[in-house]
Scaffold this motif. Structure first.
Motif, mmCIF file in Angstrom:
data_model
loop_
_atom_site.group_PDB
_atom_site.id
_atom_site.type_symbol
_atom_site.label_atom_id
_atom_site.label_comp_id
_atom_site.label_asym_id
_atom_site.label_seq_id
_atom_site.Cartn_x
_atom_site.Cartn_y
_atom_site.Cartn_z
ATOM 1 N N TRP A 191 55.914 -1.245 -51.880
ATOM 2 C CA TRP A 191 55.404 0.086 -51.519
ATOM 3 C C TRP A 191 56.566 1.033 -51.211
ATOM 4 C CZ3 TRP A 191 50.295 1.713 -51.320
ATOM 5 C CH2 TRP A 191 50.009 2.865 -50.604
ATOM 6 N N SER A 192 57.481 0.569 -50.390
ATOM 7 C CA SER A 192 58.629 1.387 -50.013
ATOM 8 C C SER A 192 59.532 1.686 -51.208
ATOM 9 C CB SER A 192 59.427 0.680 -48.917
ATOM 10 O OG SER A 192 60.579 1.422 -48.556
ATOM 11 N N GLU A 193 59.791 0.679 -52.041
ATOM 12 C CA GLU A 193 60.662 0.859 -53.201
ATOM 13 C C GLU A 193 60.068 1.825 -54.218
ATOM 14 O OE1 GLU A 193 61.322 -3.089 -54.589
ATOM 15 O OE2 GLU A 193 62.886 -3.511 -53.101
ATOM 16 N N ALA A 194 58.740 1.968 -54.218
ATOM 17 C CA ALA A 194 58.094 2.923 -55.118
ATOM 18 C C ALA A 194 58.094 4.339 -54.559
ATOM 19 C CB ALA A 194 56.658 2.476 -55.393
ATOM 20 N N GLY A 195 58.646 4.498 -53.357
ATOM 21 C CA GLY A 195 58.725 5.823 -52.760
ATOM 22 C C GLY A 195 57.456 6.268 -52.066
#
Length: 284
Positions: A191-195
């Motif tokens: 989730w975080s890596e997808a922004g």
């Protein structure tokens, strides 16, 4: 943590009372969601139709497929229309939880190649998103926002990427609190890596039985539903909560593991199970 309750759509003997009366009781008792689980080659009620019936007799409670086996619905445009219709009629209470499933007989009956289910699912998610955004003139539009509430299930890295790209959150299935705690960091990382901002909503599933004969009812209902699953069948039965103490422990376990919502599915069609679960979950 929110606590929802499943409809007994897969339990032997389910009838109108198991949908309509159950839904009314669940809303009055304060549960957050009404859930369904999905099979095709089985004597169960269809999920979207069941939730449409529940929507007609409730005003507040969310309507959750946990999960719907999306690749079996080969007409994606029709699926988008059905889900958006329930979302409009319920004024935004529809929560579509989707995953690929794994029952070969369900896929055979649908004339869908199970070996392509991941690719089909990816294409469906893209198509659903575009239809709900208004492309192609297929209405109605979702009640609010770009789509009905959407959860995606699965325990692989590819599943977490789908959650981050398309959904509002992740539905973890019924692996138990320890499995949730072990996997949730990877979901949040994707989730975080997808922004994406914030954290994905996390919904978990459990089974319960309360009152006289609870353990026998669990063994009978889940033993039949998971008869295809070999040793996993016994794991599901053993992981179900029989009696108030076990239900309370399951709730506490998922709370500690980080679930945002736990949906407890019944193993009896008796609507009294709703009130018995409310006593344990909410102390009333």
């Amino acid at each position: 943590m929110d606590i929802g309750i499943g409809l007994p759509t897969t339990v032997a003997g389910v009838d109108r009372a198991g949908i309509v009366d159950w839904a009314r009781r669940a809303e009055a008792a304060g549960f957050s969601s009404l859930g369904t689980i999905d099979r095709l080659v089985y004597d169960n009620y269809e999920s979207l139709i069941s939730l449409a019936a529940a929507a007609a007799v409730t005003d507040r409670i969310r309507l959750l497929t946990d999960i719907l086996i999306a690749p079996l619905h080969t007409n994606t445009a029709l699926l988008a229309k059905q889900v958006a219709t329930i979302d409009r009629l319920s004024e935004g209470r529809m929560v579509l939880g989707v995953a690929v499933g794994g029952r070969p007989d369900d896929y055979a009956a649908s004339e869908v190649d199970p070996g392509r289910r991941g690719r089909l699912f990816d294409a469906q998610l893209a198509r659903l998103t575009s239809i709900w955004a208004g492309e192609g003139g297929i209405g109605p539009a979702p009640f609010a926002g770009p789509r009905p509430q959407l959860l995606i299930g699965g325990n692989q890295v590819r599943s977490f990427a789908r959650v981050a790209r398309y959904a509002d959150g992740w539905t973890s299935g019924g692996g138990g609190p320890a499995a949730l705690a072990a996997t949730l960091p990877a979901v949040r990382q994707a989730w975080s890596e997808a922004g994406r901002e914030g954290s994905p909503r996390t919904v978990s599933l459990g089974y319960f039985g309360l009152g006289d004969g609870a353990a026998a009812g669990i063994a009978r209902s889940l033993g039949d539903y998971y008869a295809f699953a070999g040793p996993y069948r016994d794991m599901v039965i053993d992981g179900a909560a029989a009696g108030p103490d076990a239900v309370r422990a399951l709730i506490d376990g998922y709370l500690a593991a980080g679930a945002d919502e736990l949906v407890l599915f019944p193993t009896s069609v008796d609507p009294a199970q709703v009130d018995l679960l409310a006593e344990v979950a909410f102390g009333r």
